[in-house]
Scaffold this motif. Structure first.
Motif, PDB file in Angstrom:
ATOM      1  N   LEU A 223       0.787  -1.327   0.088  1.00  0.00           N
ATOM      2  CA  LEU A 223       0.100  -0.020  -0.065  1.00  0.00           C
ATOM      3  C   LEU A 223       0.867   1.115   0.119  1.00  0.00           C
ATOM      4  CD1 LEU A 223      -2.602   1.600   0.179  1.00  0.00           C
ATOM      5  CD2 LEU A 223      -2.579   1.118   2.609  1.00  0.00           C
ATOM      6  N   GLN A 224       1.882   1.177   0.813  1.00  0.00           N
ATOM      7  CA  GLN A 224       2.798   2.291   0.824  1.00  0.00           C
ATOM      8  C   GLN A 224       3.331   2.648  -0.290  1.00  0.00           C
ATOM      9  OE1 GLN A 224       5.382   1.240   4.355  1.00  0.00           O
ATOM     10  NE2 GLN A 224       3.863   2.395   5.747  1.00  0.00           N
ATOM     11  N   ASN A 225       4.011   1.701  -0.915  1.00  0.00           N
ATOM     12  CA  ASN A 225       4.794   1.895  -2.235  1.00  0.00           C
ATOM     13  C   ASN A 225       3.805   2.249  -3.537  1.00  0.00           C
ATOM     14  OD1 ASN A 225       6.968   1.081  -1.068  1.00  0.00           O
ATOM     15  ND2 ASN A 225       6.874  -1.025  -1.687  1.00  0.00           N
ATOM     16  N   ARG A 226       2.630   1.814  -3.344  1.00  0.00           N
ATOM     17  CA  ARG A 226       1.655   2.341  -4.408  1.00  0.00           C
ATOM     18  C   ARG A 226       1.062   3.553  -4.254  1.00  0.00           C
ATOM     19  NH1 ARG A 226      -1.719  -1.778  -6.977  1.00  0.00           N
ATOM     20  NH2 ARG A 226      -0.046  -3.783  -7.100  1.00  0.00           N
ATOM     21  N   VAL A 227       1.152   4.261  -3.117  1.00  0.00           N
ATOM     22  CA  VAL A 227       0.842   5.628  -2.986  1.00  0.00           C
ATOM     23  C   VAL A 227       1.713   6.422  -3.386  1.00  0.00           C
ATOM     24  CG1 VAL A 227       0.405   7.422  -1.106  1.00  0.00           C
ATOM     25  CG2 VAL A 227      -0.934   5.102  -1.062  1.00  0.00           C
ATOM     26  N   VAL A 228       3.350   6.081  -3.014  1.00  0.00           N
ATOM     27  CA  VAL A 228       4.385   6.932  -3.065  1.00  0.00           C
ATOM     28  C   VAL A 228       4.613   6.947  -5.014  1.00  0.00           C
ATOM     29  CG1 VAL A 228       6.795   6.983  -3.427  1.00  0.00           C
ATOM     30  CG2 VAL A 228       5.534   6.451  -1.247  1.00  0.00           C
ATOM     31  N   GLU A 229       4.352   5.726  -5.451  1.00  0.00           N
ATOM     32  CA  GLU A 229       4.706   5.688  -6.796  1.00  0.00           C
ATOM     33  C   GLU A 229       3.470   6.675  -7.864  1.00  0.00           C
ATOM     34  OE1 GLU A 229       6.690   4.284  -8.971  1.00  0.00           O
ATOM     35  OE2 GLU A 229       7.784   3.413  -7.417  1.00  0.00           O
TER      36      GLU A 229
ATOM     37  N   SER B 198       1.051  -3.774 -15.857  1.00  0.00           N
ATOM     38  CA  SER B 198       0.608  -3.816 -14.541  1.00  0.00           C
ATOM     39  C   SER B 198      -0.051  -2.287 -14.294  1.00  0.00           C
ATOM     40  CB  SER B 198       1.692  -4.092 -13.510  1.00  0.00           C
ATOM     41  OG  SER B 198       1.410  -4.120 -12.267  1.00  0.00           O
ATOM     42  N   THR B 199       0.430  -1.682 -13.278  1.00  0.00           N
ATOM     43  CA  THR B 199      -0.419  -0.533 -12.729  1.00  0.00           C
ATOM     44  C   THR B 199      -0.393   0.453 -13.893  1.00  0.00           C
ATOM     45  OG1 THR B 199       1.120  -0.806 -10.566  1.00  0.00           O
ATOM     46  CG2 THR B 199      -0.195   1.508 -11.090  1.00  0.00           C
ATOM     47  N   GLY B 200      -1.707   0.898 -14.137  1.00  0.00           N
ATOM     48  CA  GLY B 200      -2.314   1.715 -15.123  1.00  0.00           C
ATOM     49  C   GLY B 200      -2.350   0.750 -16.501  1.00  0.00           C
ATOM     50  N   GLY B 201      -2.347  -0.465 -16.485  1.00  0.00           N
ATOM     51  CA  GLY B 201      -2.580  -1.185 -17.715  1.00  0.00           C
ATOM     52  C   GLY B 201      -3.861  -1.320 -18.008  1.00  0.00           C
ATOM     53  N   PRO B 202      -4.775  -1.381 -17.292  1.00  0.00           N
ATOM     54  CA  PRO B 202      -6.241  -1.528 -17.796  1.00  0.00           C
ATOM     55  C   PRO B 202      -6.560  -0.353 -18.791  1.00  0.00           C
ATOM     56  CG  PRO B 202      -6.225  -2.122 -15.641  1.00  0.00           C
ATOM     57  CD  PRO B 202      -4.906  -1.631 -15.699  1.00  0.00           C
TER      58      PRO B 202
ATOM     59  N   GLU C 158       8.180   7.330 -20.752  1.00  0.00           N
ATOM     60  CA  GLU C 158       8.136   7.641 -19.193  1.00  0.00           C
ATOM     61  C   GLU C 158       6.889   8.696 -19.107  1.00  0.00           C
ATOM     62  OE1 GLU C 158      10.398   9.455 -15.348  1.00  0.00           O
ATOM     63  OE2 GLU C 158      11.421   9.378 -17.607  1.00  0.00           O
ATOM     64  N   ALA C 159       6.749   9.380 -20.057  1.00  0.00           N
ATOM     65  CA  ALA C 159       5.864  10.545 -19.941  1.00  0.00           C
ATOM     66  C   ALA C 159       4.275  10.050 -19.797  1.00  0.00           C
ATOM     67  CB  ALA C 159       6.007  11.677 -20.848  1.00  0.00           C
ATOM     68  N   SER C 160       4.068   9.034 -20.753  1.00  0.00           N
ATOM     69  CA  SER C 160       2.823   8.469 -20.696  1.00  0.00           C
ATOM     70  C   SER C 160       2.387   7.510 -19.778  1.00  0.00           C
ATOM     71  CB  SER C 160       2.266   7.958 -22.121  1.00  0.00           C
ATOM     72  OG  SER C 160       3.149   6.924 -22.704  1.00  0.00           O
ATOM     73  N   CYS C 161       3.390   6.919 -18.937  1.00  0.00           N
ATOM     74  CA  CYS C 161       3.333   5.517 -18.043  1.00  0.00           C
ATOM     75  C   CYS C 161       2.681   6.311 -16.693  1.00  0.00           C
ATOM     76  CB  CYS C 161       4.455   4.988 -17.583  1.00  0.00           C
ATOM     77  SG  CYS C 161       5.176   4.032 -18.785  1.00  0.00           S
ATOM     78  N   VAL C 162       1.727   5.417 -16.218  1.00  0.00           N
ATOM     79  CA  VAL C 162       1.432   5.771 -14.717  1.00  0.00           C
ATOM     80  C   VAL C 162       2.400   5.716 -13.660  1.00  0.00           C
ATOM     81  CG1 VAL C 162      -0.130   4.858 -12.966  1.00  0.00           C
ATOM     82  CG2 VAL C 162      -1.169   5.310 -15.116  1.00  0.00           C
ATOM     83  N   VAL C 163       3.125   4.307 -14.141  1.00  0.00           N
ATOM     84  CA  VAL C 163       4.296   3.881 -13.339  1.00  0.00           C
ATOM     85  C   VAL C 163       5.429   3.627 -14.275  1.00  0.00           C
ATOM     86  CG1 VAL C 163       5.535   2.734 -11.431  1.00  0.00           C
ATOM     87  CG2 VAL C 163       3.131   3.482 -11.289  1.00  0.00           C
ATOM     88  N   TYR C 164       6.426   4.391 -14.193  1.00  0.00           N
ATOM     89  CA  TYR C 164       7.552   3.888 -15.358  1.00  0.00           C
ATOM     90  C   TYR C 164       8.565   2.878 -14.742  1.00  0.00           C
ATOM     91  CZ  TYR C 164      11.185   4.471 -18.830  1.00  0.00           C
ATOM     92  OH  TYR C 164      11.845   4.490 -20.064  1.00  0.00           O
ATOM     93  N   GLY C 165       8.016   1.603 -14.374  1.00  0.00           N
ATOM     94  CA  GLY C 165       8.859   0.652 -13.802  1.00  0.00           C
ATOM     95  C   GLY C 165       9.209  -0.496 -14.611  1.00  0.00           C
TER      96      GLY C 165
END
Length: 364
Positions: free
Chosen positions: A122-128, A183-187, A326-333
């Motif tokens: 949870l903490q990491n998701r909020v930070v990201e 993953s995150t932002g994928g849908p 990177e610019a269009s990613c929710v999380v650029y991981g």
């Protein structure tokens, strides 16, 4: 002061639980709570938090309506909390479509092995997702730069301004399969890409999205109603057919078995040692083995590095690997892991990925 968080939930127990976890991170601070969507909209405007955590089912105003109003007036990164039911999955997907960036189940233990892992998740998701806030108020650029293998930027270099849209050219390669991991932002990213593909898409598509089991069936059904191509949750033994996208089921691993002309889907449990179920690396690796140099693959927005090892195997087999920029990613991981390793030949803005696919396949 650290990153400011507004916690929204009609349950006092859940508000307290989430607040304690968030405040336990040195970079995070809960600045206030709201008990319904109406309060959330008002406090988002007055407090201007860096992140909002949002329940879906609340009195006065539900979470989906609140997301729409917040994104229209005060765009803010929003993390949804959802029940792991079919109805909860449908509502969560609507919230993501309305502008929420990510979601987590309300029962953290459903996606974590222990309490410490749940807290860190949870903490990491909020930070990201907080890192995305600076992009949300910025007007979209008229054209985004495209990084190719021959023009890769160094770590510290900055792309020069682009005055016009960069034209695409087909590489001339022949393909028999498309594979996309995210993953995150994928849908939202997958919906944007897939809805632009024509019904006569020339080969099968494999989709690997980090998502709980209940969500993948609802997500596949949603995509199938929106897309011209057919989209289904993959079943063990499915024959891979042109114009059909197969979404890996949550909690399982999706592999490809057989020969490239008559391949089938294999759905296996994958064991407890795997960090991700489904795992992009697993699917990409099996695709590399069966299709070798005939795969058009891409890694889209997501946290972590899943997809890097599988993408390397695809590249070594002669297949094509692209990454979202990177610019269009929710999380650029995940895309960053592929790009930094020198695996991706092009880094593409989300809004142009479908166009790039069609050009590459000679369909545009």
């Amino acid at each position: 002061m650290g990153l400011k968080v507004l916690v929204v939930d009609d349950s006092s127990f859940f508000r307290r639980r989430v607040s304690e976890i968030i405040n336990g991170h040195p970079q995070l601070e809960v600045i206030d709570v709201a008990v319904n969507g109406k309060e959330a909209v008002e406090k988002a405007a007055s407090l201007k938090p860096d992140v909002i955590t949002m329940d879906i089912e609340m009195p006065v105003m539900d979470g989906i309506t609140a997301v729409k109003k917040i994104m229209a007036a005060n765009p803010t990164p929003i993390l949804m909390f959802s029940s792991l039911t079919h109805d909860g999955a449908k509502a969560t997907l609507e919230a993501l479509d309305a502008g929420a960036l990510d979601f987590l189940p309300k029962k953290f233990e459903d996606i974590a092995k222990n309490k410490d892992e749940a807290v860190a998740l949870l903490q990491n998701r909020v930070v990201e997702i907080a890192r995305k806030r600076r992009f949300m108020r910025r007007p979209a650029p008229s054209a985004a730069p495209i990084r190719t293998a021959s023009s890769a930027l160094t770590e510290d270099a900055k792309p020069a301004p682009v005055a016009r849209q960069v034209g695409f050219r087909a590489s001339g390669k022949k393909y028999q399969l498309t594979a996309i991991g995210t993953s995150t932002g994928g849908p939202v990213a997958l919906q944007k890409v897939l809805t632009a593909l024509p019904a006569h898409y020339p080969h099968p598509i494999l989709l690997i999205q980090h998502m709980p089991a209940t969500f993948t069936s609802a997500f596949a059904a949603r995509l199938n109603t929106l897309c011209k191509i057919q989209v289904c949750e993959a079943q063990d033994g499915d024959a891979l057919k042109p114009g059909v996208a197969y979404l890996a089921p949550g909690g399982k691993q999706m592999m490809v078995d057989g020969r490239s002309g008559s391949a089938r889907v294999r759905i296996i449990d994958g064991g407890d040692r795997m960090n991700y179920k489904p795992c992009v690396d697993v699917t990409f690796a099996s695709a590399a083995k069966v299709y070798q140099d005939k795969v058009l693959s891409m890694v889209l927005t997501g946290m972590g590095a899943d997809g890097r090892d599988g993408a390397k195997l695809l590249k070594n087999a002669g297949s094509t690997v692209w990454a979202q920029d990177e610019a269009s990613c929710v999380v650029y991981g995940m895309p960053q892991a592929v790009a930094k390793a020198g695996i991706s030949s092009e880094d593409l803005p989300l809004e142009r990925i479908s166009e790039r696919i069609l050009v590459e396949l000679g369909m545009k």
